[in-house]
Design a protein around this motif. Sequence first.
Motif, PDB file in Angstrom:
ATOM      1  N   ASP A   8     -16.243 -81.999  20.995  1.00  0.00           N
ATOM      2  CA  ASP A   8     -17.480 -81.560  21.624  1.00  0.00           C
ATOM      3  C   ASP A   8     -17.208 -80.923  22.974  1.00  0.00           C
ATOM      4  O   ASP A   8     -18.045 -80.232  23.516  1.00  0.00           O
ATOM      5  N   SER A   9     -16.045 -81.181  23.530  1.00  0.00           N
ATOM      6  CA  SER A   9     -15.752 -80.730  24.879  1.00  0.00           C
ATOM      7  C   SER A   9     -14.329 -80.193  24.949  1.00  0.00           C
ATOM      8  O   SER A   9     -13.446 -80.659  24.237  1.00  0.00           O
ATOM      9  N   TYR A  10     -14.157 -79.217  25.811  1.00  0.00           N
ATOM     10  CA  TYR A  10     -12.814 -78.677  26.043  1.00  0.00           C
ATOM     11  C   TYR A  10     -12.260 -79.209  27.364  1.00  0.00           C
ATOM     12  O   TYR A  10     -11.423 -78.594  27.982  1.00  0.00           O
ATOM     13  N   GLU A  11     -12.729 -80.376  27.774  1.00  0.00           N
ATOM     14  CA  GLU A  11     -12.311 -80.971  29.036  1.00  0.00           C
ATOM     15  C   GLU A  11     -11.316 -82.110  28.865  1.00  0.00           C
ATOM     16  O   GLU A  11     -10.867 -82.684  29.845  1.00  0.00           O
ATOM     17  N   TYR A  12     -10.988 -82.482  27.627  1.00  0.00           N
ATOM     18  CA  TYR A  12     -10.092 -83.620  27.417  1.00  0.00           C
ATOM     19  C   TYR A  12      -9.188 -83.370  26.213  1.00  0.00           C
ATOM     20  O   TYR A  12      -9.624 -82.903  25.173  1.00  0.00           O
ATOM     21  N   LEU A  13      -7.925 -83.707  26.390  1.00  0.00           N
ATOM     22  CA  LEU A  13      -6.955 -83.779  25.299  1.00  0.00           C
ATOM     23  C   LEU A  13      -6.189 -85.090  25.438  1.00  0.00           C
ATOM     24  O   LEU A  13      -5.895 -85.515  26.560  1.00  0.00           O
ATOM     25  N   PRO A  14      -5.854 -85.738  24.333  1.00  0.00           N
ATOM     26  CA  PRO A  14      -5.068 -86.972  24.406  1.00  0.00           C
ATOM     27  C   PRO A  14      -3.683 -86.702  24.997  1.00  0.00           C
ATOM     28  O   PRO A  14      -3.176 -85.577  24.958  1.00  0.00           O
ATOM     29  N   ALA A  15      -3.061 -87.738  25.519  1.00  0.00           N
ATOM     30  CA  ALA A  15      -1.734 -87.598  26.121  1.00  0.00           C
ATOM     31  C   ALA A  15      -0.670 -87.276  25.081  1.00  0.00           C
ATOM     32  O   ALA A  15       0.314 -86.608  25.385  1.00  0.00           O
ATOM     33  N   ARG A  21      -8.770 -72.570  25.271  1.00  0.00           N
ATOM     34  CA  ARG A  21     -10.144 -72.879  25.691  1.00  0.00           C
ATOM     35  C   ARG A  21     -10.224 -74.140  26.545  1.00  0.00           C
ATOM     36  O   ARG A  21     -11.210 -74.356  27.238  1.00  0.00           O
ATOM     37  N   PHE A  22      -9.217 -74.983  26.467  1.00  0.00           N
ATOM     38  CA  PHE A  22      -9.229 -76.231  27.216  1.00  0.00           C
ATOM     39  C   PHE A  22      -8.956 -75.955  28.687  1.00  0.00           C
ATOM     40  O   PHE A  22      -8.219 -75.030  29.039  1.00  0.00           O
ATOM     41  N   VAL A  73      -1.658 -83.590  28.469  1.00  0.00           N
ATOM     42  CA  VAL A  73      -0.786 -83.737  27.297  1.00  0.00           C
ATOM     43  C   VAL A  73       0.653 -83.934  27.757  1.00  0.00           C
ATOM     44  O   VAL A  73       1.203 -83.120  28.478  1.00  0.00           O
ATOM     45  N   LYS A  74       1.244 -85.053  27.319  1.00  0.00           N
ATOM     46  CA  LYS A  74       2.621 -85.363  27.693  1.00  0.00           C
ATOM     47  C   LYS A  74       3.600 -85.023  26.560  1.00  0.00           C
ATOM     48  O   LYS A  74       4.708 -84.584  26.810  1.00  0.00           O
ATOM     49  N   THR A  75       3.192 -85.254  25.311  1.00  0.00           N
ATOM     50  CA  THR A  75       4.071 -84.950  24.173  1.00  0.00           C
ATOM     51  C   THR A  75       3.273 -84.305  23.044  1.00  0.00           C
ATOM     52  O   THR A  75       2.085 -84.557  22.874  1.00  0.00           O
ATOM     53  N   VAL A  76       3.973 -83.471  22.287  1.00  0.00           N
ATOM     54  CA  VAL A  76       3.429 -82.885  21.064  1.00  0.00           C
ATOM     55  C   VAL A  76       4.473 -83.119  19.978  1.00  0.00           C
ATOM     56  O   VAL A  76       5.623 -82.710  20.120  1.00  0.00           O
ATOM     57  N   THR A  77       4.069 -83.789  18.915  1.00  0.00           N
ATOM     58  CA  THR A  77       4.963 -84.077  17.807  1.00  0.00           C
ATOM     59  C   THR A  77       4.593 -83.162  16.649  1.00  0.00           C
ATOM     60  O   THR A  77       3.419 -83.043  16.301  1.00  0.00           O
TER      61      THR A  77
END
Length: 112
Positions: free
Chosen positions: A41-48, A92-93, A101-105
């Motif tokens: 719903d928002s482009y203000e948050y992504l998980p770590a 967009r974020f 965001v610290k890691t992307v797997t």
Amino acid sequence: KLKILSALTEDRSMTSIARENNVSVNTVQRVLGSCSHRFLDSYEYLPAHLAFDEFKGVDRQLHFICLDGDSHQVVQILRTRYKKTLLKHFGRFSPQARANVKTVTMDLNFYY
């Protein structure tokens, strides 16, 4: 619909999901197509910690799925898995959300 959508996040075929829910494979594909825009719903948050993958979805095309790496909750499903689409979506974020965001797997798919 929620049960089907939840099952789509697992490593299972659409055929097995359809059998389990007593619906057709086309119904599973329609549920995926109708709900894929509802995850954020928002482009203000992504998980770590994010996890990226692709899966065979609507019209047997490969779609992109993004999960929270800690809770395994679906963050977003996109209709394509191409770099251009991913850059547009994550662009967009807010910078603060992306910095969270610290890691992307992901696997070694060359699209990423």
